[in-house]
Scaffold this active site. Structure first.
Site, PDB file in Angstrom:
ATOM      1  N   SER A  57      21.796  48.776  55.899  1.00  0.00           N
ATOM      2  CA  SER A  57      21.256  50.142  55.975  1.00  0.00           C
ATOM      3  C   SER A  57      21.981  50.980  54.924  1.00  0.00           C
ATOM      4  O   SER A  57      22.752  51.872  55.232  1.00  0.00           O
ATOM      5  CB  SER A  57      21.456  50.720  57.373  1.00  0.00           C
ATOM      6  OG  SER A  57      22.821  50.762  57.717  1.00  0.00           O
ATOM      7  N   HIS A 177      20.009  46.020  62.199  1.00  0.00           N
ATOM      8  CA  HIS A 177      21.030  44.976  62.407  1.00  0.00           C
ATOM      9  C   HIS A 177      20.689  44.006  63.534  1.00  0.00           C
ATOM     10  O   HIS A 177      21.483  43.130  63.859  1.00  0.00           O
ATOM     11  CB  HIS A 177      22.393  45.615  62.713  1.00  0.00           C
ATOM     12  CG  HIS A 177      22.988  46.333  61.555  1.00  0.00           C
ATOM     13  ND1 HIS A 177      24.094  47.137  61.670  1.00  0.00           N
ATOM     14  CD2 HIS A 177      22.631  46.382  60.254  1.00  0.00           C
ATOM     15  CE1 HIS A 177      24.390  47.648  60.485  1.00  0.00           C
ATOM     16  NE2 HIS A 177      23.517  47.215  59.619  1.00  0.00           N
ATOM     17  N   GLU A 186      24.046  51.535  66.049  1.00  0.00           N
ATOM     18  CA  GLU A 186      25.354  51.157  66.594  1.00  0.00           C
ATOM     19  C   GLU A 186      25.732  52.013  67.805  1.00  0.00           C
ATOM     20  O   GLU A 186      25.643  53.242  67.744  1.00  0.00           O
ATOM     21  CB  GLU A 186      26.442  51.331  65.510  1.00  0.00           C
ATOM     22  CG  GLU A 186      26.155  50.476  64.297  1.00  0.00           C
ATOM     23  CD  GLU A 186      27.070  50.779  63.111  1.00  0.00           C
ATOM     24  OE1 GLU A 186      28.153  51.342  63.315  1.00  0.00           O
ATOM     25  OE2 GLU A 186      26.662  50.448  61.982  1.00  0.00           O
ATOM     26  N   GLU A 250      26.601  42.708  63.571  1.00  0.00           N
ATOM     27  CA  GLU A 250      28.010  43.099  63.665  1.00  0.00           C
ATOM     28  C   GLU A 250      28.684  42.560  64.923  1.00  0.00           C
ATOM     29  O   GLU A 250      29.724  43.069  65.349  1.00  0.00           O
ATOM     30  CB  GLU A 250      28.130  44.628  63.572  1.00  0.00           C
ATOM     31  CG  GLU A 250      27.604  45.140  62.228  1.00  0.00           C
ATOM     32  CD  GLU A 250      27.911  46.607  61.968  1.00  0.00           C
ATOM     33  OE1 GLU A 250      28.401  47.305  62.883  1.00  0.00           O
ATOM     34  OE2 GLU A 250      27.668  47.046  60.833  1.00  0.00           O
ATOM     35  N   ASP A 285      26.163  55.516  65.964  1.00  0.00           N
ATOM     36  CA  ASP A 285      25.658  55.631  64.592  1.00  0.00           C
ATOM     37  C   ASP A 285      24.179  55.230  64.614  1.00  0.00           C
ATOM     38  O   ASP A 285      23.858  54.045  64.542  1.00  0.00           O
ATOM     39  CB  ASP A 285      26.443  54.709  63.642  1.00  0.00           C
ATOM     40  CG  ASP A 285      25.872  54.744  62.223  1.00  0.00           C
ATOM     41  OD1 ASP A 285      25.007  55.604  61.946  1.00  0.00           O
ATOM     42  OD2 ASP A 285      26.289  53.912  61.387  1.00  0.00           O
ATOM     43  N   GLU A 330      27.656  59.531  63.952  1.00  0.00           N
ATOM     44  CA  GLU A 330      27.560  59.239  62.510  1.00  0.00           C
ATOM     45  C   GLU A 330      26.094  59.195  62.088  1.00  0.00           C
ATOM     46  O   GLU A 330      25.254  58.644  62.809  1.00  0.00           O
ATOM     47  CB  GLU A 330      28.230  57.879  62.269  1.00  0.00           C
ATOM     48  CG  GLU A 330      28.169  57.391  60.835  1.00  0.00           C
ATOM     49  CD  GLU A 330      28.770  55.986  60.707  1.00  0.00           C
ATOM     50  OE1 GLU A 330      29.722  55.651  61.441  1.00  0.00           O
ATOM     51  OE2 GLU A 330      28.267  55.209  59.878  1.00  0.00           O
ATOM     52  N   ASP A 355      27.783  59.151  56.462  1.00  0.00           N
ATOM     53  CA  ASP A 355      27.852  57.811  55.855  1.00  0.00           C
ATOM     54  C   ASP A 355      26.885  57.787  54.671  1.00  0.00           C
ATOM     55  O   ASP A 355      27.293  58.056  53.528  1.00  0.00           O
ATOM     56  CB  ASP A 355      27.493  56.762  56.923  1.00  0.00           C
ATOM     57  CG  ASP A 355      27.319  55.355  56.367  1.00  0.00           C
ATOM     58  OD1 ASP A 355      27.629  55.133  55.180  1.00  0.00           O
ATOM     59  OD2 ASP A 355      26.880  54.452  57.110  1.00  0.00           O
ATOM     60  N   LYS A 380      33.526  53.547  52.959  1.00  0.00           N
ATOM     61  CA  LYS A 380      33.130  52.156  52.708  1.00  0.00           C
ATOM     62  C   LYS A 380      33.424  51.882  51.240  1.00  0.00           C
ATOM     63  O   LYS A 380      32.808  52.509  50.362  1.00  0.00           O
ATOM     64  CB  LYS A 380      31.634  51.979  52.947  1.00  0.00           C
ATOM     65  CG  LYS A 380      31.183  51.986  54.411  1.00  0.00           C
ATOM     66  CD  LYS A 380      29.666  52.064  54.479  1.00  0.00           C
ATOM     67  CE  LYS A 380      29.117  51.744  55.854  1.00  0.00           C
ATOM     68  NZ  LYS A 380      27.669  52.110  55.953  1.00  0.00           N
ATOM     69  N   HIS A 408      33.724  48.778  57.781  1.00  0.00           N
ATOM     70  CA  HIS A 408      33.251  47.505  57.208  1.00  0.00           C
ATOM     71  C   HIS A 408      31.791  47.685  56.788  1.00  0.00           C
ATOM     72  O   HIS A 408      31.235  48.779  56.885  1.00  0.00           O
ATOM     73  CB  HIS A 408      33.352  46.416  58.284  1.00  0.00           C
ATOM     74  CG  HIS A 408      32.429  46.675  59.452  1.00  0.00           C
ATOM     75  ND1 HIS A 408      31.961  45.698  60.282  1.00  0.00           N
ATOM     76  CD2 HIS A 408      31.861  47.845  59.907  1.00  0.00           C
ATOM     77  CE1 HIS A 408      31.155  46.238  61.189  1.00  0.00           C
ATOM     78  NE2 HIS A 408      31.086  47.529  60.986  1.00  0.00           N
ATOM     79  N   LYS A 431      36.092  51.232  61.965  1.00  0.00           N
ATOM     80  CA  LYS A 431      35.099  50.409  62.675  1.00  0.00           C
ATOM     81  C   LYS A 431      34.879  49.112  61.923  1.00  0.00           C
ATOM     82  O   LYS A 431      34.750  49.109  60.691  1.00  0.00           O
ATOM     83  CB  LYS A 431      33.787  51.167  62.892  1.00  0.00           C
ATOM     84  CG  LYS A 431      32.983  51.533  61.660  1.00  0.00           C
ATOM     85  CD  LYS A 431      31.575  52.024  62.056  1.00  0.00           C
ATOM     86  CE  LYS A 431      30.723  52.299  60.846  1.00  0.00           C
ATOM     87  NZ  LYS A 431      29.329  52.607  61.160  1.00  0.00           N
TER      88      LYS A 431
HETATM   89  P1  PGA Z   1      25.522  48.790  56.799  1.00  0.00           P
HETATM   90  O1  PGA Z   1      25.778  49.418  58.237  1.00  0.00           O
HETATM   91  O2  PGA Z   1      26.736  48.094  56.376  1.00  0.00           O
HETATM   92  O3  PGA Z   1      24.340  47.894  57.024  1.00  0.00           O
HETATM   93  O4  PGA Z   1      25.180  49.965  55.908  1.00  0.00           O
HETATM   94  C1  PGA Z   1      26.949  50.103  58.567  1.00  0.00           C
HETATM   95  C2  PGA Z   1      26.719  51.561  58.824  1.00  0.00           C
HETATM   96  O5  PGA Z   1      25.593  52.087  58.668  1.00  0.00           O
HETATM   97  O6  PGA Z   1      27.662  52.258  59.154  1.00  0.00           O
HETATM   98 ZN    ZN Z   2      26.581  54.282  59.272  1.00  0.00          ZN
END
Ligand code: PGA
Ligand code: ZN
Length: 474
Positions: A57, A177, A186, A250, A285, A330, A355, A380, A408, A431
């Site tokens: 995502s 996911h 999430e 995840e 999230d 998030e 994010d 990230k 991650h 996370k």
């Molecule tokens: P992604 O998901 O690594 O697939 O972007 C993690 C997130 O959205 O926080």
């Molecule tokens: Zn996110």
């Protein structure tokens, strides 16, 4: 000082190709020749390795992950182009430049950025550049004779004492996911009531195991059998127990639920069954950029259509915040829905993390500050592509009194770099998915190792606990 840089295509946790970098330095070489003279086992000793993660995502403004697009290999997902850029461009140039890994991380990262020359690292690839940047940091720490978290702390100019982060475990997977109908990506548990990372991991694992039982009990009695080897009633039970406790990218479960309150109710039950009520808080999230369609949010996007206006989404979040012990939200709104972010942030009682909105990029962090759109930044490393720029973005967020949440990616590797990063930057929370699956637990295990190491050194080692938001100001 850097003697060789070698890159290779390896797999990530989704079975997709990713970049591996192996960097050898003078010290590594000396160590290697010593070990071989002594006839000691030395394969790869002295080589500093990094593996690059990959998102699903992803934010539209992330640095570019170079993929080959050649359908003949890995369905076009190969990274041979990025590998070749390391082998033929980055490696030779970096070797010639003669930087010192112990003192020149910022210069190295700036050099990599300039060598690429584009705004979003699309020429050489952020996946190629990041692998080299990470490997340099590892080598830098070894050459300085210090652990990676201490090296990163010095790079960031962060203060001691070390603060161990609260692990936010993503125990229910939805969105892009997982294969269930849950739109929200999430649903996390955060053991803020623990007193150490070791205790927090224990709590996370216990709730995870209880959650498995709660899900099995709730969804274990309906559906169709598939096994011809079992008597039908037995097969029926087994099949559906297994389906409901199947996991997402995840490591969190992906039971047949679709509404956020169903997810949170499962967590309330699991936490209560584990006897940890009050000690565990929740986080969500939704990764809402994934289901933003022409100005509306389609929270039924995985099966039907269920469009909500931003105002209705705000109402939904407010009711969830009232009903459940949620401490962090998030990406509740899409990356280009700035107005909703700013509106919600006016009276947001919890940590509001950007994010996709910020993509770990100082430029977007600044814009978000001007628009007063959030109060925390997700970090990230592959969104921006070098360690120094990620640290710069974190320090900028700190300068606004925001919090920083290390993350991650859904496509992960066995590299545990981000555990050291969270400790070095004193972010107070991180996370890394569920307390399950090698690529997730390797980060949590590394955090427990770091905690043990700091304590063994006789140093002060705090746990962020319920004050995770302010850990950088402890
Ligand atoms: P992604 O998901 O690594 O697939 O972007 C993690 C997130 O959205 O926080
Ligand atoms: Zn996110």
């Amino acid at each position: 000082m850097i003697r060789s840089i070698h890159a290779a295509q390896r797999l990530d946790s989704r079975g997709c190709p990713t970049v591996q970098v192996e960097l050898t330095t003078e010290k590594g070489e000396k160590l290697l020749s010593y070990l071989s003279q002594m006839d000691l086992p030395h394969t790869k000793t002295g080589t500093f390795r990094a593996l690059v993660p990959s998102g699903a995502s992803t934010g539209a403004n992330e640095a570019v992950e170079l993929r080959d697009g050649d359908e003949c290999a890995y369905g076009g997902r190969g990274v041979q182009g990025a590998i070749s850029n390391i082998q033929n461009v980055i490696g030779p140039n970096l070797l010639e430049s003669d930087f010192r890994v112990d003192t020149d991380q910022k210069k190295i990262d700036q050099f990599l950025k300039n060598l690429d020359g584009t705004k979003n690292k699309e020429r050489l690839g952020a996946n190629a550049i990041l692998g080299v940047s990470m490997a340099c940091a590892r080598a830098g720490a070894a050459h300085s004779g210090i652990p990676l978290y201490e090296f990163l702390r010095r790079e960031a100019g962060a203060k001691k004492p070390f603060v161990m982060p609260v692990p936010f475990f993503n125990v229910l997977n939805g969105g892009v996911h997982s294969g269930n109908e849950m739109a929200f990506q999430e649903t996390m548990i955060a053991p803020v009531g623990a007193s150490s990372i070791t205790e927090a991991v224990r709590m996370g694992s216990e709730v995870y195991q209880h959650l498995k039982k709660v899900i099995t009990e709730k969804f274990g009695s309906s559906g169709q059998p598939i096994s011809k080897y079992l008597r039908s009633s037995q097969a029926q039970k087994l099949t559906f127990k297994k389906q409901a406790i199947g996991i997402g990218d995840e490591g969190g479960f992906a039971p047949p639920i679709s509404e956020p309150h169903e997810a949170l109710d499962l967590l309330v039950q699991a936490v209560s069954n584990s006897g940890l009520s009050g000690k565990i808080k929740f986080a969500i999230d939704p990764a809402s950029s994934e289901f933003f369609r022409e100005g509306k949010y389609d929270i039924g996007f995985k099966s039907t259509t269920n469009l909500k206006t931003a105002k209705e989404m705000i109402g939904l979040y407010q009711s969830l915040l009232e009903e459940y012990p949620i401490v962090l939200l998030e990406d509740p709104f899409a990356e280009n829905d700035w107005d909703s972010w700013s509106e919600f942030n006016k009276a947001c009682p919890v940590e509001l993390v950007g994010d996709d909105l910020l993509v770990t990029n100082p430029e977007y962090v600044q814009i978000a500050r001007q628009k007063d759109a959030c109060n925390a930044m997700l970090l990230k490393i592959n969104q921006i592509g070098t360690i120094s720029e990620a640290i710069e973005a974190a320090n900028l967020a700190y300068s606004y009194n925001w919090s920083v949440f290390v993350s991650h990616r859904s496509g992960e590797t066995t590299d545990d770099f981000i555990a050291d990063l969270a400790v070095g930057l004193g972010t107070g929370h991180l996370k890394s998915g569920a307390p399950c699956r090698g690529e997730r637990v390797v980060k949590y295990n590394r955090l427990m190792d770091i905690e043990a190491e700091i304590l063994a050194d006789g140093e002060k080692c705090l746990f962020a606990g319920s004050k995770f938001k302010n850990a950088s100001r402890f």
